[in-house]
Design a protein around this motif. Structure first.
Motif: not given
Length: 228
Positions: A112-115, A148-154
């Protein structure tokens, strides 16, 4: 039902929550660090490490637990080294729960963070470099906020995966009541004894927690909530 709840051993819930919280904190920082580092590597090293870090996501948890047990067993060189020099015991300990859950959950945070990092416009990074910002400042002041959205999802998915982990945890940490016995392990144990009432109660607890986690995940995936 009330009598059963009063006499219930709540330690599996606290062990599961502690494992999930500690694992999520580790996965958060380690996943972000690895995602950033792998993206900077030249080919084919980036592809190799990307596949290696993602591998636990597709492997059966028992296979990951098997390799962890080989690595950290007190009968193996690395396990002996940790115990004799630092007094660290991973097998059949709470640390084993955290290690197993981290290995299984880390790919979710990493992916998720890399994406999310890959979607950050490069023009903004170049603008930061033009203004004389350091790589550290660009990363934490531009890339991370935009991701932030991707990091939070991960983060949410890592917590959920750590909370429900069973296979690798049972192999590495065992099922010691009050020490390493998580909710998933407790459900499996009482089902062997055909205690459907206790198993059903713990299943409802997991469903309640999962619903809350799913709500957080849906919140995280709505990018408009992160927009000013």
């Amino acid at each position: 039902m009330m009598e059963m709840i009063k006499s219930l051993d709540w330690s599996p819930l606290w062990i599961s929550l502690k494992t999930a919280v500690v694992t999520t904190v580790i996965c958060f920082f380690l996943g972000i660090f690895l995602a950033r580092k792998v993206m900077k590597l030249p080919s084919p090293w980036d592809n190799f490490l990307d596949g290696l870090l993602t591998l636990p996501m597709v492997l059966p948890p028992t296979v990951a637990g098997f390799f962890l047990l080989l690595l950290f067993s007190k009968r193996r060189p690395f396990g002996i080294f940790l115990f004799e020099h630092f007094g660290i015991k991973v097998v059949q300990s709470f640390l084993g729960c955290v290690v197993a859950a981290t290995v299984i959950s880390l790919p979710l945070m990493y992916r998720n963070a890399r994406s999310a990092f890959s979607l950050v416009p490069k023009d903004l990074v170049y603008a930061g470099q033009t203004l004389g910002m350091s790589e550290f400042s660009i990363f934490w002041k531009i890339i991370v906020p935009l991701s932030a959205p991707g990091i939070f999802s991960g983060t949410v998915l890592s917590f959920a995966r750590a909370l429900g982990e069973y296979g690798a945890t049972s192999m590495l940490a065992g099922n010691i009541p009050g020490k390493t016995a998580t909710i998933s392990q407790r459900i499996a144990l009482v089902m062997q004894d055909q205690d459907y009432a206790t198993a059903g109660f713990w299943v409802m607890v997991v469903l309640f927690l999962s619903f809350g986690i799913l709500t957080l995940y849906q919140f995280a995936t709505e990018e408009k909530r992160f927009r000013p």
